[in-house]
Design an enzyme around this catalytic site. Sequence first.
Site, PDB file in Angstrom:
ATOM      1  N   SER A  95      -2.749   2.693   7.448  1.00  0.00           N
ATOM      2  CA  SER A  95      -2.767   3.330   8.778  1.00  0.00           C
ATOM      3  C   SER A  95      -1.815   2.540   9.660  1.00  0.00           C
ATOM      4  CB  SER A  95      -4.168   3.261   9.394  1.00  0.00           C
ATOM      5  OG  SER A  95      -5.118   3.839   8.549  1.00  0.00           O
ATOM      6  N   LYS A 170      -4.006  10.465  11.747  1.00  0.00           N
ATOM      7  CA  LYS A 170      -4.951   9.338  11.631  1.00  0.00           C
ATOM      8  C   LYS A 170      -5.243   8.762  13.030  1.00  0.00           C
ATOM      9  CE  LYS A 170      -7.278   5.849   9.908  1.00  0.00           C
ATOM     10  NZ  LYS A 170      -8.537   5.906   9.183  1.00  0.00           N
ATOM     11  N   LYS A 238      -6.363  -2.530  16.281  1.00  0.00           N
ATOM     12  CA  LYS A 238      -5.029  -2.289  15.704  1.00  0.00           C
ATOM     13  C   LYS A 238      -4.663  -0.808  15.823  1.00  0.00           C
ATOM     14  CE  LYS A 238      -4.706  -1.267  11.488  1.00  0.00           C
ATOM     15  NZ  LYS A 238      -4.489  -0.095  10.627  1.00  0.00           N
TER      16      LYS A 238
HETATM   17  P1  NAD Z   1      -7.449  -5.491   3.813  1.00  0.00           P
HETATM   18  O1  NAD Z   1      -7.025  -6.500   4.830  1.00  0.00           O
HETATM   19  O2  NAD Z   1      -8.763  -5.645   3.136  1.00  0.00           O
HETATM   20  O3  NAD Z   1      -6.336  -5.396   2.649  1.00  0.00           O
HETATM   21  C1  NAD Z   1      -4.969  -5.531   2.850  1.00  0.00           C
HETATM   22  C2  NAD Z   1      -4.382  -6.196   1.607  1.00  0.00           C
HETATM   23  O4  NAD Z   1      -2.968  -6.266   1.763  1.00  0.00           O
HETATM   24  C3  NAD Z   1      -4.890  -7.614   1.381  1.00  0.00           C
HETATM   25  O5  NAD Z   1      -5.387  -7.745   0.066  1.00  0.00           O
HETATM   26  C4  NAD Z   1      -3.634  -8.480   1.608  1.00  0.00           C
HETATM   27  O6  NAD Z   1      -3.614  -9.647   0.791  1.00  0.00           O
HETATM   28  C5  NAD Z   1      -2.539  -7.505   1.231  1.00  0.00           C
HETATM   29  N1  NAD Z   1      -1.234  -7.851   1.793  1.00  0.00           N
HETATM   30  C6  NAD Z   1      -0.930  -8.118   3.090  1.00  0.00           C
HETATM   31  N2  NAD Z   1       0.383  -8.366   3.210  1.00  0.00           N
HETATM   32  C7  NAD Z   1       0.909  -8.236   1.961  1.00  0.00           C
HETATM   33  C8  NAD Z   1       2.227  -8.382   1.439  1.00  0.00           C
HETATM   34  N3  NAD Z   1       3.261  -8.709   2.218  1.00  0.00           N
HETATM   35  N4  NAD Z   1       2.396  -8.180   0.093  1.00  0.00           N
HETATM   36  C9  NAD Z   1       1.358  -7.863  -0.712  1.00  0.00           C
HETATM   37  N5  NAD Z   1       0.110  -7.732  -0.261  1.00  0.00           N
HETATM   38  C10 NAD Z   1      -0.118  -7.911   1.058  1.00  0.00           C
HETATM   39  O7  NAD Z   1      -7.336  -4.084   4.549  1.00  0.00           O
HETATM   40  P2  NAD Z   1      -8.073  -2.704   4.147  1.00  0.00           P
HETATM   41  O8  NAD Z   1      -9.403  -2.636   4.823  1.00  0.00           O
HETATM   42  O9  NAD Z   1      -7.951  -2.497   2.681  1.00  0.00           O
HETATM   43  O10 NAD Z   1      -7.145  -1.661   4.946  1.00  0.00           O
HETATM   44  C11 NAD Z   1      -5.863  -1.265   4.480  1.00  0.00           C
HETATM   45  C12 NAD Z   1      -5.379  -0.134   5.382  1.00  0.00           C
HETATM   46  O11 NAD Z   1      -6.312   0.960   5.288  1.00  0.00           O
HETATM   47  C13 NAD Z   1      -5.299  -0.515   6.877  1.00  0.00           C
HETATM   48  O12 NAD Z   1      -4.180   0.081   7.436  1.00  0.00           O
HETATM   49  C14 NAD Z   1      -6.598   0.066   7.447  1.00  0.00           C
HETATM   50  O13 NAD Z   1      -6.497   0.377   8.823  1.00  0.00           O
HETATM   51  C15 NAD Z   1      -6.753   1.315   6.599  1.00  0.00           C
HETATM   52  N6  NAD Z   1      -8.137   1.818   6.499  1.00  0.00           N
HETATM   53  C16 NAD Z   1      -9.171   0.939   6.318  1.00  0.00           C
HETATM   54  C17 NAD Z   1     -10.467   1.435   6.243  1.00  0.00           C
HETATM   55  C18 NAD Z   1     -11.641   0.507   6.067  1.00  0.00           C
HETATM   56  O14 NAD Z   1     -12.786   0.955   6.261  1.00  0.00           O
HETATM   57  N7  NAD Z   1     -11.426  -0.749   5.702  1.00  0.00           N
HETATM   58  C19 NAD Z   1     -10.709   2.823   6.336  1.00  0.00           C
HETATM   59  C20 NAD Z   1      -9.630   3.690   6.470  1.00  0.00           C
HETATM   60  C21 NAD Z   1      -8.333   3.170   6.547  1.00  0.00           C
END
Ligand code: NAD
Length: 294
Positions: A95, A170, A238
């Site tokens: 997102s 979104k 965010k």
């Molecule tokens: P998270 O922080 O758990 O996971 C992000 C991952 O990206 C981590 O494992 C991190 O190590 C990795 N990462 C960061 N920078 C990196 C890089 N340069 N190279 C490789 N890996 C890298 O986040 P999440 O909860 O999985 O959310 C991911 C996306 O989904 C976000 O944009 C969030 O807004 C969206 N989202 C989350 C939810 C929720 O409930 N958690 C629901 C809908 C949408």
Amino acid sequence: MKIGFIGLGIMGKPMAKNLLKAGYSLVVSDLNKAAVDEVVAAGAQVANSTADLTGQCQVILTMLPNSPQVRQVALGVGGLIESIKPGTVFIDMSSINPIASREISEALAAKGVEMLDAPVSGGEPKAIDGTLAFMVGGKPEVFEQHKDLLGKMGASVVYCGTIGAGNVTKLCNQIIVAVNIAAVSEALMLGQKAGVSPNLIYQAIRGGLAGSTVLDAKAPMMMDRNFKPGFKIDLHIKDLNNVLDTAKSLDSPTFMSSMVMEMMKSLHASGDGQSDHSAVAKFYEKVAGCEICR
Ligand code: NAD
């Protein structure tokens, strides 16, 4: 066909596992080695470098925190753009700001790479079940070719328009959820102060016009004082930042998003950034000097 998958966090890890279960070959990467090891143990192959991943994969998926991380992975030094093959399709499921999606797409188009922005709604439980809701932007023919792939991780996959339209959708979703949570908090606090049980109010109104998925998911959490995430206040800040930036660039009004943003920023400052976004109720409790209970 091999799929590259970058970003194995709360959402990306179960989504990658669902693609493995559906029979796809995955090449995966994340900064967190433990997450990579877990998905490799489930059958994926580790990417030894970005070039190793781009060299093998026809489709590359990302599930990263926000615009700066997606920009870095796609266009930064050592990023995909340096080695990606023409004809590869890049699908960003994070997102992020829709303006960033358009900029990344434009830069990749110069390398002969098509992009879809395909953020999701649903959270970790639906990522695990494979029942996420995808909202997708990009060229219609690219969408049609990759709809089934996204469908292995989601229950609904809806085409929203040109590149960036997925992330605009979104942001609309996140406005409605944020404002709805604040409205539920405000209403239950009024009931509490008036001496009418918040639980009875919830039971009485949930089947009427005020009923909503947000009411059903968040009112019980508020009454039980269970603010375990779910979706964190900091992630919603965010998203609201992206709402406000996008709205500013379009002169679109954001009265209610701005108000809830102030509530969430106050909660972040008082140490609740990692709490579930239903903790907006705690902001009301602080102002009212009274707790919402069943
Ligand atoms: P998270 O922080 O758990 O996971 C992000 C991952 O990206 C981590 O494992 C991190 O190590 C990795 N990462 C960061 N920078 C990196 C890089 N340069 N190279 C490789 N890996 C890298 O986040 P999440 O909860 O999985 O959310 C991911 C996306 O989904 C976000 O944009 C969030 O807004 C969206 N989202 C989350 C939810 C929720 O409930 N958690 C629901 C809908 C949408």
